[in-house]
Design an enzyme around this catalytic site. Structure first.
Site, PDB file in Angstrom:
ATOM      1  N   GLU A 107      39.761  44.801  -2.031  1.00  0.00           N
ATOM      2  CA  GLU A 107      40.037  44.256  -0.699  1.00  0.00           C
ATOM      3  C   GLU A 107      39.032  44.714   0.349  1.00  0.00           C
ATOM      4  O   GLU A 107      38.652  43.953   1.244  1.00  0.00           O
ATOM      5  CB  GLU A 107      41.461  44.636  -0.247  1.00  0.00           C
ATOM      6  CG  GLU A 107      42.565  43.866  -0.949  1.00  0.00           C
ATOM      7  CD  GLU A 107      43.031  44.488  -2.265  1.00  0.00           C
ATOM      8  OE1 GLU A 107      42.310  45.329  -2.827  1.00  0.00           O
ATOM      9  OE2 GLU A 107      44.129  44.122  -2.717  1.00  0.00           O
TER      10      GLU A 107
ATOM     11  N   GLU B 240      48.106  45.107  -8.132  1.00  0.00           N
ATOM     12  CA  GLU B 240      49.330  45.579  -7.464  1.00  0.00           C
ATOM     13  C   GLU B 240      50.578  45.096  -8.215  1.00  0.00           C
ATOM     14  O   GLU B 240      51.561  45.822  -8.346  1.00  0.00           O
ATOM     15  CB  GLU B 240      49.341  45.102  -6.007  1.00  0.00           C
ATOM     16  CG  GLU B 240      48.277  45.823  -5.179  1.00  0.00           C
ATOM     17  CD  GLU B 240      48.133  45.259  -3.776  1.00  0.00           C
ATOM     18  OE1 GLU B 240      47.780  44.065  -3.658  1.00  0.00           O
ATOM     19  OE2 GLU B 240      48.382  45.984  -2.813  1.00  0.00           O
TER      20      GLU B 240
ATOM     21  N   ALA C 138      45.369  38.135  -4.543  1.00  0.00           N
ATOM     22  CA  ALA C 138      45.887  37.142  -3.600  1.00  0.00           C
ATOM     23  C   ALA C 138      44.898  35.991  -3.509  1.00  0.00           C
ATOM     24  O   ALA C 138      43.688  36.185  -3.680  1.00  0.00           O
ATOM     25  CB  ALA C 138      46.065  37.786  -2.225  1.00  0.00           C
TER      26      ALA C 138
ATOM     27  N   GLY D 120      45.848  41.947  -5.473  1.00  0.00           N
ATOM     28  CA  GLY D 120      47.275  41.690  -5.693  1.00  0.00           C
ATOM     29  C   GLY D 120      47.648  41.625  -7.168  1.00  0.00           C
ATOM     30  O   GLY D 120      48.791  41.910  -7.522  1.00  0.00           O
TER      31      GLY D 120
HETATM   32  N1  CO8 Z   1      41.546  33.702  -4.649  1.00  0.00           N
HETATM   33  C1  CO8 Z   1      41.276  32.385  -4.736  1.00  0.00           C
HETATM   34  N2  CO8 Z   1      40.517  31.838  -5.725  1.00  0.00           N
HETATM   35  C2  CO8 Z   1      40.014  32.680  -6.644  1.00  0.00           C
HETATM   36  C3  CO8 Z   1      40.234  34.066  -6.620  1.00  0.00           C
HETATM   37  C4  CO8 Z   1      41.057  34.569  -5.553  1.00  0.00           C
HETATM   38  N3  CO8 Z   1      41.392  35.864  -5.471  1.00  0.00           N
HETATM   39  N4  CO8 Z   1      39.587  34.644  -7.644  1.00  0.00           N
HETATM   40  C5  CO8 Z   1      38.989  33.634  -8.308  1.00  0.00           C
HETATM   41  N5  CO8 Z   1      39.226  32.463  -7.709  1.00  0.00           N
HETATM   42  C6  CO8 Z   1      38.766  31.130  -8.111  1.00  0.00           C
HETATM   43  C7  CO8 Z   1      37.301  30.926  -7.747  1.00  0.00           C
HETATM   44  O1  CO8 Z   1      37.188  30.519  -6.398  1.00  0.00           O
HETATM   45  C8  CO8 Z   1      36.904  29.850  -8.734  1.00  0.00           C
HETATM   46  O2  CO8 Z   1      37.387  28.614  -8.277  1.00  0.00           O
HETATM   47  P1  CO8 Z   1      36.358  27.354  -8.151  1.00  0.00           P
HETATM   48  O3  CO8 Z   1      35.968  27.076  -9.573  1.00  0.00           O
HETATM   49  O4  CO8 Z   1      37.210  26.301  -7.541  1.00  0.00           O
HETATM   50  O5  CO8 Z   1      35.226  27.807  -7.316  1.00  0.00           O
HETATM   51  C9  CO8 Z   1      37.709  30.196  -9.974  1.00  0.00           C
HETATM   52  O6  CO8 Z   1      38.792  31.014  -9.531  1.00  0.00           O
HETATM   53  C10 CO8 Z   1      36.916  30.996 -11.002  1.00  0.00           C
HETATM   54  O7  CO8 Z   1      36.407  32.142 -10.356  1.00  0.00           O
HETATM   55  P2  CO8 Z   1      34.863  32.575 -10.421  1.00  0.00           P
HETATM   56  O8  CO8 Z   1      33.994  31.362 -10.570  1.00  0.00           O
HETATM   57  O9  CO8 Z   1      34.570  33.482  -9.266  1.00  0.00           O
HETATM   58  O10 CO8 Z   1      34.869  33.379 -11.794  1.00  0.00           O
HETATM   59  P3  CO8 Z   1      33.870  34.533 -12.227  1.00  0.00           P
HETATM   60  O11 CO8 Z   1      34.153  34.767 -13.670  1.00  0.00           O
HETATM   61  O12 CO8 Z   1      32.471  34.239 -11.827  1.00  0.00           O
HETATM   62  O13 CO8 Z   1      34.333  35.835 -11.380  1.00  0.00           O
HETATM   63  C11 CO8 Z   1      35.933  37.357 -10.472  1.00  0.00           C
HETATM   64  C12 CO8 Z   1      35.607  36.386 -11.601  1.00  0.00           C
HETATM   65  C13 CO8 Z   1      34.984  38.576 -10.547  1.00  0.00           C
HETATM   66  C14 CO8 Z   1      37.376  37.827 -10.699  1.00  0.00           C
HETATM   67  C15 CO8 Z   1      35.779  36.672  -9.101  1.00  0.00           C
HETATM   68  O14 CO8 Z   1      36.477  35.433  -9.161  1.00  0.00           O
HETATM   69  C16 CO8 Z   1      36.321  37.446  -7.938  1.00  0.00           C
HETATM   70  O15 CO8 Z   1      35.684  38.380  -7.482  1.00  0.00           O
HETATM   71  N6  CO8 Z   1      37.496  37.061  -7.423  1.00  0.00           N
HETATM   72  C17 CO8 Z   1      38.086  37.664  -6.246  1.00  0.00           C
HETATM   73  C18 CO8 Z   1      38.694  39.014  -6.562  1.00  0.00           C
HETATM   74  C19 CO8 Z   1      39.257  39.638  -5.319  1.00  0.00           C
HETATM   75  O16 CO8 Z   1      38.558  39.944  -4.374  1.00  0.00           O
HETATM   76  N7  CO8 Z   1      40.577  39.850  -5.304  1.00  0.00           N
HETATM   77  C20 CO8 Z   1      41.285  40.451  -4.195  1.00  0.00           C
HETATM   78  C21 CO8 Z   1      41.844  39.398  -3.282  1.00  0.00           C
HETATM   79  S1  CO8 Z   1      42.620  40.081  -1.832  1.00  0.00           S
HETATM   80  C22 CO8 Z   1      44.126  40.651  -2.398  1.00  0.00           C
HETATM   81  O17 CO8 Z   1      44.474  40.521  -3.521  1.00  0.00           O
HETATM   82  C23 CO8 Z   1      45.090  41.320  -1.459  1.00  0.00           C
HETATM   83  C24 CO8 Z   1      44.795  41.004  -0.071  1.00  0.00           C
HETATM   84  C25 CO8 Z   1      45.733  41.688   0.864  1.00  0.00           C
HETATM   85  C26 CO8 Z   1      46.809  40.793   1.297  1.00  0.00           C
HETATM   86  C27 CO8 Z   1      47.551  41.351   2.380  1.00  0.00           C
HETATM   87  C28 CO8 Z   1      48.360  40.475   3.207  1.00  0.00           C
HETATM   88  C29 CO8 Z   1      48.780  39.153   2.860  1.00  0.00           C
END
Ligand code: CO8
Length: 256
Positions: free
Chosen positions: A130, A110, A62, A107
């Protein structure tokens, strides 16, 4: 569009196309996925490939920036939106495969779990992180993961947020197969080809019967299997399949 639908021969291809944010799912994308599922249902496609654009990610989950600062009711609607979109994909009568070629987190995983099958390249990394955000999965993860890998493994993954690699994911049954290659659509086609030569009816009944195994007590599941196998027996395709065997020729199924 951040969610694209295309067709390649008998395959529908759903591509998350937001590579600059690792295909993170905005709420509008969940709505698009639900609409796309309806379009696929009305199409003649025989199978569906789900993939993410760009070399790095299937989907990083997400969109965390969009999740922030929303009130509780809006958040609940968001969870329902995701669950509805993925349920519509899971309910398609054709088989689907998620091709995980990079990150599949939250997500994103999922979404992959709502597909009939998952395949992953050796570099793939996945998890439900999460808990690290103070959240828990909201788009079906706590319900679909235990059905795929068992309760103990699901609890460990959901409660630790641990990232696993493709090899571990295959070992625990989260992905069906590890595949090598750069083109997710070609990988998806190659994998799905083993399911598309048969009667669509038999394929759907087989899937339905297996899916009921985990949702019903044994006696009820066995009854469902009897009903579905009897239904399959009555199709043109069953008649054709058995006749072709006896006549030593390839069957011509009509999906009827
Ligand atoms: N949301 C928004 N932006 C994201 C996300 C995300 N999940 N993941 C990556 N991005 C963006 C980064 O912010 C970055 O953008 P910017 O260049 O503008 O800063 C760009 O994508 C590239 O990402 P990274 O620089 O972080 O890339 P890396 O190669 O260093 O890292 C990772 C990759 C490990 C995947 C890292 O991006 C990461 O940890 N992302 C988040 C993963 C995460 O926690 N996902 C779970 C999200 S919560 C969810 O899915 C469900 C929530 C429950 C919802 C319930 C109700 C609505």
């Amino acid at each position: 569009m951040a969610v694209e639908l295309s067709f390649s021969g008998q395959y529908a291809v759903l591509t998350l196309n937001r590579p600059e944010a690792l295909n993170a799912l905005r709420f509008s994308m969940l709505e698009e996925i639900a609409r796309v599922a309806d379009t696929i249902a009305a199409s003649p496609a025989r199978a569906l490939i789900v993939t993410g654009a760009g070399p790095k990610a299937f989907c990083a989950g997400a969109d965390i920036k969009e999740l922030m600062g929303r009130d509780i009711l809006a958040q609940r609607r968001g969870a329902e939106l995701g669950q509805n979109a993925f349920a519509r994909l899971a309910a398609l009568s054709i088989p689907s495969v998620a091709v995980i070629h990079g990150y599949a987190f939250g997500g994103g995983l999922e979404l992959a779990m709502a597909c009939t099958f998952r395949i992953a390249t050796p570099q793939a990394k996945m998890g439900l992180p999460e808990i690290k955000l103070g959240l828990i999965p909201g788009y079906g993860g706590t319900q679909r993961l235990p059905r795929l890998v068992g309760e103990a493994r699901a609890k460990a993954l959901v409660m630790s947020g641990r990232t696993i690699d493709a090899r571990e994911a295959e070992h625990i049954g989260l992905v069906n197969e590890i595949v090598e290659g750069d083109d997710p659509v070609a990988l998806g086609q190659a994998y799905l080809a083993q399911f598309t030569a048969f009667s669509k009816c038999a394929s759907l009944f087989a899937r339905e019967a297996v899916e009921r195994a985990l949702a019903t007590p044994l006696a009820e599941g066995l009854r469902i299997e009897s009903d579905l196998s009897t239904l399959a027996y009555q199709t043109h395709d069953a008649n054709e399949g058995m006749r072709a065997f006896v006549e030593k020729r390839t069957p011509e199924f009509k999906d009827a």
